[in-house]
Design an enzyme around this catalytic site. Sequence first.
Site, PDB file in Angstrom:
ATOM      1  N   GLU A 156      22.253 -12.631  81.183  1.00 36.59           N
ATOM      2  CA  GLU A 156      21.560 -13.053  82.406  1.00 36.59           C
ATOM      3  C   GLU A 156      20.909 -11.811  82.969  1.00 36.59           C
ATOM      4  O   GLU A 156      21.589 -10.914  83.458  1.00 36.59           O
ATOM      5  CB  GLU A 156      22.553 -13.693  83.381  1.00 36.59           C
ATOM      6  CG  GLU A 156      21.867 -14.446  84.515  1.00 36.59           C
ATOM      7  CD  GLU A 156      21.562 -13.545  85.692  1.00 36.59           C
ATOM      8  OE1 GLU A 156      20.390 -13.085  85.801  1.00 36.59           O
ATOM      9  OE2 GLU A 156      22.456 -13.294  86.495  1.00 36.59           O
ATOM     10  N   LEU A 157      19.570 -11.775  82.903  1.00 37.67           N
ATOM     11  CA  LEU A 157      18.859 -10.510  83.098  1.00 37.67           C
ATOM     12  C   LEU A 157      18.036 -10.453  84.371  1.00 37.67           C
ATOM     13  O   LEU A 157      17.056  -9.733  84.452  1.00 37.67           O
ATOM     14  CB  LEU A 157      17.976 -10.240  81.870  1.00 37.67           C
ATOM     15  CG  LEU A 157      18.725 -10.198  80.545  1.00 37.67           C
ATOM     16  CD1 LEU A 157      17.773  -9.912  79.394  1.00 37.67           C
ATOM     17  CD2 LEU A 157      19.843  -9.169  80.583  1.00 37.67           C
ATOM     18  N   GLY A 204      22.827  -8.287  84.313  1.00 34.10           N
ATOM     19  CA  GLY A 204      22.259  -7.034  84.785  1.00 34.10           C
ATOM     20  C   GLY A 204      20.788  -6.939  84.483  1.00 34.10           C
ATOM     21  O   GLY A 204      20.098  -7.953  84.334  1.00 34.10           O
ATOM     22  N   SER A 205      20.291  -5.723  84.357  1.00 34.74           N
ATOM     23  CA  SER A 205      18.860  -5.495  84.190  1.00 34.74           C
ATOM     24  C   SER A 205      18.404  -5.796  82.767  1.00 34.74           C
ATOM     25  O   SER A 205      19.202  -5.779  81.816  1.00 34.74           O
ATOM     26  CB  SER A 205      18.518  -4.044  84.525  1.00 34.74           C
ATOM     27  OG  SER A 205      19.034  -3.168  83.523  1.00 34.74           O
ATOM     28  N   TRP A 248      27.128  -5.050  90.252  1.00 34.58           N
ATOM     29  CA  TRP A 248      27.784  -4.748  91.517  1.00 34.58           C
ATOM     30  C   TRP A 248      27.448  -5.704  92.650  1.00 34.58           C
ATOM     31  O   TRP A 248      28.027  -5.586  93.740  1.00 34.58           O
ATOM     32  CB  TRP A 248      27.444  -3.320  91.957  1.00 34.58           C
ATOM     33  CG  TRP A 248      25.992  -2.931  91.800  1.00 34.58           C
ATOM     34  CD1 TRP A 248      25.461  -2.169  90.804  1.00 34.58           C
ATOM     35  CD2 TRP A 248      24.891  -3.292  92.649  1.00 34.58           C
ATOM     36  NE1 TRP A 248      24.101  -2.021  90.980  1.00 34.58           N
ATOM     37  CE2 TRP A 248      23.725  -2.707  92.105  1.00 34.58           C
ATOM     38  CE3 TRP A 248      24.771  -4.043  93.819  1.00 34.58           C
ATOM     39  CZ2 TRP A 248      22.464  -2.862  92.689  1.00 34.58           C
ATOM     40  CZ3 TRP A 248      23.518  -4.210  94.397  1.00 34.58           C
ATOM     41  CH2 TRP A 248      22.392  -3.614  93.836  1.00 34.58           C
ATOM     42  N   ASN A 249      26.554  -6.653  92.466  1.00 38.76           N
ATOM     43  CA  ASN A 249      26.143  -7.464  93.619  1.00 38.76           C
ATOM     44  C   ASN A 249      27.138  -8.571  93.960  1.00 38.76           C
ATOM     45  O   ASN A 249      27.365  -8.878  95.123  1.00 38.76           O
ATOM     46  CB  ASN A 249      24.736  -8.027  93.408  1.00 38.76           C
ATOM     47  CG  ASN A 249      24.600  -8.862  92.159  1.00 38.76           C
ATOM     48  OD1 ASN A 249      25.308  -8.677  91.174  1.00 38.76           O
ATOM     49  ND2 ASN A 249      23.656  -9.796  92.168  1.00 38.76           N
ATOM     50  N   CYS A 259      20.313 -12.128  92.075  1.00 40.07           N
ATOM     51  CA  CYS A 259      19.366 -12.314  90.969  1.00 40.07           C
ATOM     52  C   CYS A 259      18.453 -13.494  91.226  1.00 40.07           C
ATOM     53  O   CYS A 259      17.272 -13.466  90.866  1.00 40.07           O
ATOM     54  CB  CYS A 259      20.116 -12.475  89.648  1.00 40.07           C
ATOM     55  SG  CYS A 259      21.262 -13.868  89.596  1.00 40.07           S
ATOM     56  N   LYS A 309      34.475  -5.355  82.012  1.00 37.57           N
ATOM     57  CA  LYS A 309      34.042  -4.084  82.591  1.00 37.57           C
ATOM     58  C   LYS A 309      33.180  -4.339  83.822  1.00 37.57           C
ATOM     59  O   LYS A 309      32.064  -4.836  83.712  1.00 37.57           O
ATOM     60  CB  LYS A 309      33.243  -3.256  81.583  1.00 37.57           C
ATOM     61  CG  LYS A 309      32.801  -1.911  82.167  1.00 37.57           C
ATOM     62  CD  LYS A 309      31.731  -1.247  81.339  1.00 37.57           C
ATOM     63  CE  LYS A 309      31.178  -0.014  82.054  1.00 37.57           C
ATOM     64  NZ  LYS A 309      30.516  -0.371  83.346  1.00 37.57           N
ATOM     65  N   PRO A 310      33.664  -3.998  85.021  1.00 44.05           N
ATOM     66  CA  PRO A 310      32.825  -4.103  86.213  1.00 44.05           C
ATOM     67  C   PRO A 310      31.895  -2.900  86.329  1.00 44.05           C
ATOM     68  O   PRO A 310      32.025  -1.907  85.612  1.00 44.05           O
ATOM     69  CB  PRO A 310      33.856  -4.109  87.347  1.00 44.05           C
ATOM     70  CG  PRO A 310      34.992  -3.299  86.814  1.00 44.05           C
ATOM     71  CD  PRO A 310      35.037  -3.553  85.325  1.00 44.05           C
ATOM     72  N   GLU A 337      11.184  -6.948  89.981  1.00 45.40           N
ATOM     73  CA  GLU A 337      12.365  -7.282  90.780  1.00 45.40           C
ATOM     74  C   GLU A 337      12.831  -6.044  91.534  1.00 45.40           C
ATOM     75  O   GLU A 337      13.462  -5.162  90.972  1.00 45.40           O
ATOM     76  CB  GLU A 337      13.485  -7.800  89.867  1.00 45.40           C
ATOM     77  CG  GLU A 337      14.712  -8.250  90.633  1.00 45.40           C
ATOM     78  CD  GLU A 337      15.844  -8.703  89.721  1.00 45.40           C
ATOM     79  OE1 GLU A 337      16.627  -9.579  90.144  1.00 45.40           O
ATOM     80  OE2 GLU A 337      15.952  -8.176  88.597  1.00 45.40           O
TER      81      GLU A 337
END
Length: 467
Positions: free
Chosen positions: A238-239, A216-217, A141-142, A272, A165-166, A369
């Site tokens: 990308e975490l 995401g996470s 969502w960022n 991120c 998928k957002p 984080e």
Amino acid sequence: MGTSRSRRGPGGPGGRLPVVDPATGEAFDEAPDHHPDELAEIVDRARAAWPGWRADPAARATALRTAADAVAAAGADLAPLLTREQGKPLAESHAEVARTAARLRYFADLGVLPRTITDGRPVRSQIHWRSLGPVAAIVPWNFPLQLASAKFAPALAAGNTMVLKPSPHTPLATRLLAAVLATALPDGVLTVVTGREPLGAALAAHPGIRHVTFTGSGPTGRAVAAGAVTSLARVTLELGGNDAAVLLDDVDVERVADRLFWAAFRNCGQVCMAVKRVYAPARIHDRVVEALAHRAKAVVVGPGLDPDSRLGPVNNAAQLDRVERYTARALAAGARAVVGGHRLDRPGYFFAPTILTDVPPDDPVVTEEQFGPVLPVLPYGRLDEAVEAANGTGFGLGGSVWGTDLDRAEAVAHRLECGTAWINHHGELSLAQPFAGVKESGVGVAGGPWGLYGNLSPFVVHRPEEP
């Protein structure tokens, strides 16, 4: 191409997903809450569109350029909607739309050519590149539009089709973007699905998906990878990161203070690759804290649609709780909030820009984080100690070094365990450069030609020189 209509949701037929304005904390619209059972038809449609889309690279490039023009022309509609659901200032939303259009143009122009290998044998080996098929993208969502385009632009340019998928917190601008792109792309080439979990997990595990790309996470990324392995789909993850800024003893504090502040607080710290911790030489530590605190006190925090706002709210209630929890735990452990350290007493998900000092170096606000408008500043004695601390977490996305002697700063940058290191700035990326993390910050490469080839598979033809 476009969005998919929801026939089912967790609540039964026609399930809907409320969308909250983080500046008010109130729902202002809704989106379809798709059910995993709908994915079979959607992925089948993506597969059916794939042969035609991959067949003509020139027509594909033309379509992507037309799509880029359509996105740029729709900025007046896309940007306010993005601000309304995400919270960022309107100027930043316009920049995100422009970046989305620019990325489409970049990948439309980035062709792939065969390569011939000669090794002394009477055989010519020619390497061609083939698209993979339907690709799944799951984005946070960022930066809903920018991160979506970072996935669909190279995937589509490579000849793949995509199901996107957002985040359930920010589905609306992505759905509108899909409608804009539908004016340029054939049906089934890009489809947006929206909804709560387990929709993303089901998409990642769908046997018709050949590549899963996720931002995401870490825990969610591991779950995505576990789902994709059932069909041996390619995975790009990308975490996130916990980027450190290492200030050298020759840094001009006042000269870099603005850049350093915004490297940490842009998009309310929800980036991120934002600076999430600062290591400053002990003798100038207080000056660094004072310079950053001055800016934190002066910055205007408010709704993103207010033209005076420079920082908006945290995106959602759960993330606000997380930021507050990390800050409170650090304060209880002995940290001091030079400025901020609390929610703002107003509607919405606002947290005061916070500069922390006297933070225990092993506190979670330093080692994890927290993803919000909170920045710990830690003193160091020897440079080796700062480099060791910067490298001392499981993350390895980005980092930066700040100083006057650029050669020395670059030498220190080479010691950082991360995918990208900046000198005297932080977080700026070219469309043409690779973007990748090390350690727990990700798997695979995005950006530039590397991002394009990550969506392709080599196909080799061996041909003798004579019959």
